[in-house]
Design a protein around this motif. Structure first.
Motif, PDB file in Angstrom:
ATOM      1  N   CYS A 109       0.848  -1.199   0.000  1.00  0.00           N
ATOM      2  CA  CYS A 109       0.000   0.000   0.000  1.00  0.00           C
ATOM      3  C   CYS A 109       0.875   1.237   0.000  1.00  0.00           C
ATOM      4  O   CYS A 109       1.917   1.263   0.654  1.00  0.00           O
ATOM      5  CB  CYS A 109      -0.882   0.020   1.248  1.00  0.00           C
ATOM      6  N   ARG A 110       0.454   2.233  -0.734  1.00  0.00           N
ATOM      7  CA  ARG A 110       1.130   3.526  -0.715  1.00  0.00           C
ATOM      8  C   ARG A 110       0.497   4.387   0.364  1.00  0.00           C
ATOM      9  O   ARG A 110      -0.734   4.487   0.442  1.00  0.00           O
ATOM     10  CB  ARG A 110       1.028   4.203  -2.078  1.00  0.00           C
ATOM     11  N   GLU A 111       1.334   4.999   1.175  1.00  0.00           N
ATOM     12  CA  GLU A 111       0.849   5.823   2.271  1.00  0.00           C
ATOM     13  C   GLU A 111      -0.057   6.932   1.744  1.00  0.00           C
ATOM     14  O   GLU A 111       0.255   7.589   0.747  1.00  0.00           O
ATOM     15  CB  GLU A 111       2.024   6.426   3.047  1.00  0.00           C
ATOM     16  N   GLY A 112      -1.179   7.099   2.410  1.00  0.00           N
ATOM     17  CA  GLY A 112      -2.120   8.145   2.039  1.00  0.00           C
ATOM     18  C   GLY A 112      -3.091   7.767   0.937  1.00  0.00           C
ATOM     19  O   GLY A 112      -4.014   8.526   0.640  1.00  0.00           O
TER      20      GLY A 112
END
Length: 164
Positions: A109-112
């Protein structure tokens, strides 16, 4: 460990993670998805097509009340739900075996970023038209003779990997 009340769960900061159930036919599987969604702090469950909806004795039997803590909404078609979450800024990911699927253990997952995870029907999986409207698909690696897991088990495996 402090267990949240339903009100505390509903007013906690959003996780940026929602589930879309694509024509899951078993109310028990729907209930299990609610219970697992609650355990991993999912914001909302979108119930699509033939999915059973609360209130339901079968959902409650496996959800154990999580159908009251996790927000939900029903859509007549899964594509409608997919378009709605896209409008809300979610990246849609189908959990399905496809020619170009990404191994779940390789997905990060990419942060944000906000994610909507689509889980399919017990027999037919995620509809092809839904896969086509997804950013991509992730696949749970399997080593046995079977090529699928029960949808409620898949929800747990994917959420454990993403939220773990």
């Amino acid at each position: 460990m402090h267990r949240l009340t339903v009100q505390e769960y509903r007013t906690r900061p959003e996780s940026g993670l929602v589930l879309i159930l694509d024509n899951v036919r078993s109310a028990y599987n729907v209930g299990s998805a609610f219970r697992t969604a609650d355990a991993f702090g999912v914001d909302k469950v979108y119930l699509c097509g033939i999915c059973a909806v609360p209130p339901s004795a079968e959902i409650h039997k496996t959800a154990l009340g999580a159908e009251n803590s996790v927000e939900w909404e029903h859509f007549g078609s899964t594509l409608e739900a997919v378009e709605r979450v896209k409008e809300l800024g979610f990246t849609v990911i189908s959990v399905e075996q496809t020619q170009n699927s990404v191994c779940l253990s390789d997905f990060e997952c990419r942060e944000g970023e906000k994610y909507a995870l689509v889980f399919g029907n017990e027999v037919d999986g995620v509809q092809q038209e839904v896969v086509d409207r997804s950013a991509f698909a992730v696949e749970i690696p399997q080593q046995g003779t079977k090529h699928s897991l029960n949808v409620s088990v898949s929800v747990g495996v994917v959420l454990w990997q993403i939220r773990g």
